[in-house]
Structure formats: structure tokens, C-alpha cells
Scaffold this motif. Structure first.
Motif, PDB file in Angstrom:
ATOM      1  N   LYS A  72       0.839  -1.193   0.000  1.00 43.48           N
ATOM      2  CA  LYS A  72       0.000   0.000   0.000  1.00 43.48           C
ATOM      3  C   LYS A  72       0.875   1.244   0.000  1.00 43.48           C
ATOM      4  CE  LYS A  72      -3.588  -2.366   2.576  1.00 43.48           C
ATOM      5  NZ  LYS A  72      -4.376  -2.408   3.816  1.00 43.48           N
ATOM      6  N   THR A  73       0.367   2.302  -0.602  1.00 41.52           N
ATOM      7  CA  THR A  73       1.094   3.570  -0.646  1.00 41.52           C
ATOM      8  C   THR A  73       0.102   4.706  -0.841  1.00 41.52           C
ATOM      9  OG1 THR A  73       2.873   4.801  -1.727  1.00 41.52           O
ATOM     10  CG2 THR A  73       1.521   3.423  -3.133  1.00 41.52           C
ATOM     11  N   ASN A  74       0.524   5.910  -0.542  1.00 38.55           N
ATOM     12  CA  ASN A  74      -0.288   7.093  -0.808  1.00 38.55           C
ATOM     13  C   ASN A  74       0.314   7.929  -1.927  1.00 38.55           C
ATOM     14  OD1 ASN A  74      -2.563   6.964   0.927  1.00 38.55           O
ATOM     15  ND2 ASN A  74      -1.187   7.288   2.648  1.00 38.55           N
ATOM     16  N   GLY A 106       9.400   5.815   3.745  1.00 37.71           N
ATOM     17  CA  GLY A 106       8.012   5.833   4.176  1.00 37.71           C
ATOM     18  C   GLY A 106       7.114   4.792   3.541  1.00 37.71           C
ATOM     19  N   GLU A 107       7.679   3.831   2.880  1.00 37.18           N
ATOM     20  CA  GLU A 107       6.865   2.798   2.235  1.00 37.18           C
ATOM     21  C   GLU A 107       6.702   1.600   3.148  1.00 37.18           C
ATOM     22  OE1 GLU A 107       5.150   2.924  -0.480  1.00 37.18           O
ATOM     23  OE2 GLU A 107       5.992   4.669  -1.445  1.00 37.18           O
ATOM     24  N   PHE A 129      -8.852  -1.046   1.586  1.00 37.75           N
ATOM     25  CA  PHE A 129      -8.319   0.098   0.855  1.00 37.75           C
ATOM     26  C   PHE A 129      -8.228   1.296   1.799  1.00 37.75           C
ATOM     27  CE2 PHE A 129     -10.009  -1.595  -3.449  1.00 37.75           C
ATOM     28  CZ  PHE A 129      -8.923  -2.411  -3.553  1.00 37.75           C
ATOM     29  N   ASP A 130      -7.177   1.327   2.596  1.00 40.02           N
ATOM     30  CA  ASP A 130      -6.976   2.435   3.532  1.00 40.02           C
ATOM     31  C   ASP A 130      -5.842   3.356   3.080  1.00 40.02           C
ATOM     32  OD1 ASP A 130      -4.999   0.597   3.972  1.00 40.02           O
ATOM     33  OD2 ASP A 130      -5.325   0.402   6.127  1.00 40.02           O
ATOM     34  N   THR A 131      -5.367   3.153   1.859  1.00 33.59           N
ATOM     35  CA  THR A 131      -4.430   4.079   1.222  1.00 33.59           C
ATOM     36  C   THR A 131      -4.966   4.365  -0.175  1.00 33.59           C
ATOM     37  OG1 THR A 131      -3.082   2.270   0.341  1.00 33.59           O
ATOM     38  CG2 THR A 131      -2.410   3.206   2.472  1.00 33.59           C
ATOM     39  N   LYS A 132      -4.423   5.381  -0.805  1.00 31.39           N
ATOM     40  CA  LYS A 132      -4.949   5.802  -2.104  1.00 31.39           C
ATOM     41  C   LYS A 132      -4.474   4.931  -3.265  1.00 31.39           C
ATOM     42  CE  LYS A 132      -5.947   9.932  -4.710  1.00 31.39           C
ATOM     43  NZ  LYS A 132      -5.798  11.357  -4.867  1.00 31.39           N
ATOM     44  N   TYR A 133      -3.314   4.282  -3.109  1.00 25.36           N
ATOM     45  CA  TYR A 133      -2.746   3.510  -4.206  1.00 25.36           C
ATOM     46  C   TYR A 133      -2.202   2.173  -3.712  1.00 25.36           C
ATOM     47  CZ  TYR A 133      -2.774   8.023  -6.584  1.00 25.36           C
ATOM     48  OH  TYR A 133      -3.159   9.213  -7.126  1.00 25.36           O
ATOM     49  N   MET A 134      -1.906   1.294  -4.673  1.00 25.41           N
ATOM     50  CA  MET A 134      -1.276   0.007  -4.388  1.00 25.41           C
ATOM     51  C   MET A 134      -0.182  -0.206  -5.429  1.00 25.41           C
ATOM     52  SD  MET A 134      -1.793  -2.698  -2.271  1.00 25.41           S
ATOM     53  CE  MET A 134      -3.516  -2.855  -1.898  1.00 25.41           C
ATOM     54  N   ASN A 135       1.046  -0.526  -4.971  1.00 24.69           N
ATOM     55  CA  ASN A 135       2.142  -0.893  -5.871  1.00 24.69           C
ATOM     56  C   ASN A 135       2.131  -2.403  -6.046  1.00 24.69           C
ATOM     57  OD1 ASN A 135       4.209   1.363  -4.065  1.00 24.69           O
ATOM     58  ND2 ASN A 135       3.389   1.779  -6.061  1.00 24.69           N
TER      59      ASN A 135
END
Length: 131
Positions: free
Chosen positions: A63-65, A74-75, A96-102
């Protein structure tokens, strides 16, 4: 004292005949075929060229923002899903508690793992930021 001589010619031929599996190429993630919905992500990929020696794939995600390429500071650490036999996988039960997913994928044969695919960043549309 008697001198002895050993002939390793047969062993040498056997060692020269050993064939090693090549390192698999990095898979290519098909972003257009990926789907993010209902706290699930379906990710699809393909090999750049046909390789019948691929045994399985390894999928990693975090997960990432941040949009774009993964950042070092910070990852979160990569979560791993191992021994995927197909070129598509659905991550379910995500929050989904972050805006993006790597996401990234790696191909493995019976001897060695190849390089990771270029990481992709997918937006987790269900996430809402409240000020």
C-alpha cells in the motif's frame, strides 16, 4: 611408494553436458487488464516471449499514498503471494486504507527466479480521504 593416476575424462564430459536453465525474463504487467473493485485487485501479466520452463510466479504488493513508481522512504514492506501458476491473480479481502497500491511480478523456473516486472501503481478508488 607407488604412483597412481586417476582418469576424470568421463566426469569431465558429464559436467560439460550439464544444461542449466536460463534466468526467466521479467513479466510485463498488463495495466489495461487489471481491475480494482470491491476491496479486490485483479492483476494480469504476460511474459515478453513464450517460455515453457516457467514453473510459477511470485506477486508482491504494498500500500502507498503516492502515485507513480515506488518510493524508498516511508513505504510499507512488500506482501508476497508465492506459487501462482496462472498469469492472473485476484487479491481479495484487502482494506483500501491508502490511495494507491504498488504491484510487481516475478517469474520462476525450477532453478532460479528472474527479475521483477516494472512495478505498477493502481489507484484504490474506494479510498476516501477526509480532512
Amino acid at each position: 611408494m607407488t604412483h597412481m593416476m586417476v582418469d576424470f575424462a568421463l566426469e569431465k564430459r558429464m559436467l560439460q553436458a550439464v544444461k542449466f536453465l536460463p534466468v526467466p525474463k521479467a513479466p510485463e504487467i498488463d495495466v489495461a487488464a487489471c481491475l480494482v473493485a470491491d476491496n479486490c485487485i485483479t492483476i494480469s501479466w504476460r511474459m515478453p516471449e513464450e517460455d515453457s520452463r516457467i514453473d510459477h510466479f511470485v506477486l508482491e504488493y504494498r500500500k502507498t499514498n503516492f502515485d507513480g513508481l515506488p518510493r524508498i522512504k516511508g513505504e510499507q514492506h512488500w506482501e508476497v503471494v508465492d506459487y501462482i501458476k496462472a498469469t492472473q491473480y485476484t487479491l481479495s479481502g484487502l482494506k483500501f486504507d491508502t490511495k494507491y497500491m504498488n504491484l510487481r511480478v516475478q517469474a520462476c523456473n525450477k532453478a532460479v527466479a528472474g527479475e521483477y516486472s516494472d512495478p505498477v501503481t493502481l489507484e484504490t478508488k474506494a479510498w476516501r480521504w477526509l480532512p
